[in-house]
Design an enzyme around this catalytic site. Structure first.
Site, PDB file in Angstrom:
ATOM      1  CE  LYS A  50       8.347 -28.120   2.694  1.00  0.00           C
ATOM      2  NZ  LYS A  50       9.230 -29.133   2.098  1.00  0.00           N
ATOM      3  CB  CYS A 139       7.565 -31.803  -4.830  1.00  0.00           C
ATOM      4  SG  CYS A 139       7.305 -32.730  -3.300  1.00  0.00           S
TER       5      CYS A 139
END
Ligand code: DHB
Length: 337
Positions: A50, A139
């Site tokens: 992650k 992101c």
């Protein structure tokens, strides 16, 4: 049949993978249990963590992930265990045959520099068991933090500062750093954008800084999904806005893989990500120029067994078409004359 070579400008880092598959960062890779499942029960050669920050984070409030037949929307907000936990996990993990990647996504340049510096230093002391670092420039879910991949001036400065950490260490220690370094890019939509980003990367390479791979694409940022019955958005953070993945993003993903393969394919390898749900999608990504294939939304739907299914489907297509090797497909897309 699915074996593939990844190639870096630093030939020592070339590697043959049993297959081109990897999870998309964010999917099945947040907790130790997730990562264990990927490692033990799946047919992906490679694994990525992650996207992480220096310390652990809970991320955004739930519900923050939703999927339908054709898409997913997420606004996770970087829930992760913190860099140290992922490094520790990989240190204790014996397999994988392919490459192990840490995805970095600190909220500030300073955080990212500190994380990167720490990984590189530990790598030189043989204290980490990873092969690569992916720097996430894309992101879309953090309030107040625009996507770096869309701000070309900042991206240039940011890359210079981060990548110089490796260059300096290599000079100081008179030894090449054995880590592959990659960038996770947002989707681009304009020919100008492709050229600009490719030029930024070429400039970094010209000054001796290392970029070995690109991951194309991250989710398409800030989409909105609406539920008819409730007349509501389907995820809570940011008024329902979130990153879109799944089948609907495949044409955008293919275009990004294709363009960056054309512009930079002789200098770095590409991890294709976006809309891979079956063997045919995988085949299309390879034709466009992907060297590795990253699966996100479909992995969330099916779990780690997805890699075996898609791998077998890809092999079927290859047999029917007479391809013996994945590497014979990569970048071979034809245009209409
Ligand atoms: C998150 C989402 C992304 O698309 C990404 O690249 C990194 C993090 C998130 O919200 O956690």
């Amino acid at each position: 049949m699915l074996k593939t070579q990844i190639r870096s400008l630093d030939k020592k880092l070339n590697k043959t993978l049993d297959n081109p598959f990897i999870n998309a960062s964010g999917c099945y890779c947040r907790t130790k249990e997730d990562l264990d499942q990927l490692i033990t029960s799946s047919y992906c050669s490679s694994i990525i963590s992650k996207t992480c920050t220096p310390l652990s984070r809970d991320g955004n409030p739930e519900p923050r992930y939703h999927q339908s037949d054709t898409l997913s929307i997420n606004s996770m907000g970087l829930p992760n265990l913190g860099l140290g936990s992922y490094l520790e996990y990989f240190n204790t993990c014996e397999s994988t045959q392919g490459i192990k990647i840490i995805s970095l996504g600190g909220l500030t340049l300073e955080d990212n520099m500190a994380m990167f510096e720490s990984i590189v230093s530990k790598h030189y002391m043989n204290l980490v068991n990873i092969d690569a670092v992916e720097i996430n420039l894309s992101c879309p879910n953090l309030v107040g933090h625009g996507q770096l991949g869309y701000n070309f001036n900042n991206m240039n400065v940011y890359l210079l500062k981060i990548l110089n950490i490796v260059s300096r260490k290599e000079i100081e220690l008179k030894r090449r750093c054995g880590l592959l370094i990659g960038l996770k890019l947002p989707p681009y939509f304009d020919m100008n954008q492709f050229e600009k980003v490719a030029n930024i990367i070429k400039d970094q390479l010209r000054y001796g800084r290392r970029i070995d791979f690109l991951t194309c694409i991250n989710s398409i940022g800030n989409g909105l999904v609406i539920d008819t019955d409730s007349e509501k958005v389907v995820i809570k953070p940011k008024g329902g806005f979130g990153g879109i993945g799944g089948s609907v993003v495949k044409p955008t993903a293919l275009a990004n893989v294709r363009k960056f393969h054309e512009l930079l394919g002789d200098k770095l390898f590409i991890i294709g990500c976006g809309g891979i749900t079956n063997g045919e999608d995988a085949f299309h990504h390879l034709l466009a120029g992907a060297n590795m294939l990253s699966i996100g939304t479909q992995l969330m739907k099916e779990g780690p067994e997805v890699f075996k299914r898609i791998g077998l489907e890809l092999e079927d297509i290859m047999k029917k078409k007479g391809y013996k090797n994945v590497d014979d497909i990569i970048g071979k897309l034809k245009t209409i004359q």
